[in-house]
Design a protein around this motif. Structure first.
Motif, PDB file in Angstrom:
ATOM      1  N   LEU A  16      12.890  17.526  22.202  1.00 59.13           N
ATOM      2  CA  LEU A  16      13.134  16.730  23.404  1.00 59.13           C
ATOM      3  C   LEU A  16      11.901  15.910  23.775  1.00 59.13           C
ATOM      4  CD1 LEU A  16      15.237  16.120  25.623  1.00 59.13           C
ATOM      5  CD2 LEU A  16      14.092  17.875  26.985  1.00 59.13           C
ATOM      6  N   GLN A  17      10.733  16.495  23.619  1.00 56.52           N
ATOM      7  CA  GLN A  17       9.493  15.778  23.941  1.00 56.52           C
ATOM      8  C   GLN A  17       9.286  14.553  23.062  1.00 56.52           C
ATOM      9  OE1 GLN A  17       6.400  18.697  23.649  1.00 56.52           O
ATOM     10  NE2 GLN A  17       6.642  19.359  25.768  1.00 56.52           N
ATOM     11  N   ARG A  18       9.881  14.534  21.915  1.00 52.82           N
ATOM     12  CA  ARG A  18       9.735  13.391  21.007  1.00 52.82           C
ATOM     13  C   ARG A  18      10.754  12.279  21.270  1.00 52.82           C
ATOM     14  NH1 ARG A  18       8.320  17.702  17.260  1.00 52.82           N
ATOM     15  NH2 ARG A  18      10.495  17.934  16.657  1.00 52.82           N
ATOM     16  N   ARG A  98      16.482  11.470  36.276  1.00 59.17           N
ATOM     17  CA  ARG A  98      16.206  11.367  34.839  1.00 59.17           C
ATOM     18  C   ARG A  98      15.787  12.721  34.257  1.00 59.17           C
ATOM     19  NH1 ARG A  98      14.969   6.386  36.938  1.00 59.17           N
ATOM     20  NH2 ARG A  98      15.655   4.613  35.704  1.00 59.17           N
ATOM     21  N   ALA A  99      14.959  13.447  34.996  1.00 62.90           N
ATOM     22  CA  ALA A  99      14.547  14.776  34.538  1.00 62.90           C
ATOM     23  C   ALA A  99      15.751  15.716  34.478  1.00 62.90           C
ATOM     24  CB  ALA A  99      13.476  15.343  35.463  1.00 62.90           C
ATOM     25  N   GLN A 100      16.643  15.613  35.443  1.00 62.14           N
ATOM     26  CA  GLN A 100      17.846  16.457  35.440  1.00 62.14           C
ATOM     27  C   GLN A 100      18.740  16.119  34.260  1.00 62.14           C
ATOM     28  OE1 GLN A 100      18.464  19.071  37.618  1.00 62.14           O
ATOM     29  NE2 GLN A 100      20.040  19.514  36.108  1.00 62.14           N
ATOM     30  N   ASP A 104      19.859  18.744  31.523  1.00 58.07           N
ATOM     31  CA  ASP A 104      21.258  18.988  31.172  1.00 58.07           C
ATOM     32  C   ASP A 104      21.502  18.786  29.692  1.00 58.07           C
ATOM     33  OD1 ASP A 104      21.639  19.469  33.855  1.00 58.07           O
ATOM     34  OD2 ASP A 104      22.579  17.519  34.267  1.00 58.07           O
ATOM     35  N   ARG A 105      20.841  17.774  29.144  1.00 65.06           N
ATOM     36  CA  ARG A 105      20.965  17.502  27.707  1.00 65.06           C
ATOM     37  C   ARG A 105      20.420  18.684  26.886  1.00 65.06           C
ATOM     38  NH1 ARG A 105      18.185  12.264  24.975  1.00 65.06           N
ATOM     39  NH2 ARG A 105      18.231  12.999  22.832  1.00 65.06           N
ATOM     40  N   LEU A 106      19.279  19.217  27.309  1.00 66.18           N
ATOM     41  CA  LEU A 106      18.682  20.356  26.608  1.00 66.18           C
ATOM     42  C   LEU A 106      19.568  21.590  26.736  1.00 66.18           C
ATOM     43  CD1 LEU A 106      16.226  21.394  25.033  1.00 66.18           C
ATOM     44  CD2 LEU A 106      15.230  22.038  27.220  1.00 66.18           C
ATOM     45  N   GLY A 108      22.674  21.605  27.184  1.00 63.32           N
ATOM     46  CA  GLY A 108      23.911  21.365  26.455  1.00 63.32           C
ATOM     47  C   GLY A 108      23.733  21.476  24.949  1.00 63.32           C
ATOM     48  N   GLY A 109      22.486  21.617  24.505  1.00 62.16           N
ATOM     49  CA  GLY A 109      22.210  21.816  23.095  1.00 62.16           C
ATOM     50  C   GLY A 109      21.996  20.550  22.295  1.00 62.16           C
ATOM     51  N   ARG A 110      21.829  19.400  22.972  1.00 61.87           N
ATOM     52  CA  ARG A 110      21.594  18.136  22.253  1.00 61.87           C
ATOM     53  C   ARG A 110      20.199  17.635  22.565  1.00 61.87           C
ATOM     54  NH1 ARG A 110      23.836  13.706  23.613  1.00 61.87           N
ATOM     55  NH2 ARG A 110      24.118  14.308  25.748  1.00 61.87           N
ATOM     56  N   PRO A 111      19.186  17.980  21.778  1.00 58.35           N
ATOM     57  CA  PRO A 111      17.826  17.481  22.054  1.00 58.35           C
ATOM     58  C   PRO A 111      17.696  15.990  21.825  1.00 58.35           C
ATOM     59  CG  PRO A 111      17.817  19.077  20.250  1.00 58.35           C
ATOM     60  CD  PRO A 111      19.225  18.917  20.683  1.00 58.35           C
TER      61      PRO A 111
END
Length: 111
Positions: A16-18, A98-100, A104-106, A108-111
């Motif tokens: 996610l950081q990338r 944006r952080a939320q 949510d993306r993380l 949900g399992g989609r980095p």
């Protein structure tokens, strides 16, 4: 995901950081926080320098026993509250949604 694949691609957090979204979030945060911090520190050091090197100016009476130095000192408290209010409003409007979304993306399992 196997341990071998996880070692190669990193953890979900590292992935996610990338992402571009995370980089943009970090840039937005820095564009707000760094200038605000610099402004506050400049204001604070002005107060300290004036107190140290311009005591005659700082001791000038403005009204009754209230002098310039006291007003500058109270201004430090006021500016702290103003910066806090500005940050909270900015974060509620710009940063937190944006952080939320990234959270949510993380989750949900989609980095």
């Amino acid at each position: 995901m196997s341990n071998e694949a996880r070692e190669h691609t990193g953890t979900e957090y590292e992935q996610l950081q990338r992402t571009e979204e995370f980089g943009e979030l970090r840039r937005r945060f820095r564009r707000f926080v760094f200038p605000m911090t610099a402004l506050f520190l400049a204001w604070y050091f002005l107060y300290v320098l004036l107190a140290a090197y311009a005591p005659d100016f700082m001791s000038q009476k403005v009204w009754g026993e209230i002098n310039v130095g006291l007003l500058f000192g109270l201004g430090q408290f006021v500016s702290t509250f103003v910066i806090t209010v500005l940050y909270v409003r900015w974060a509620d409007r710009e940063f937190d949604p944006r952080a939320q979304a990234l959270h949510d993306r993380l989750e949900g399992g989609r980095p």
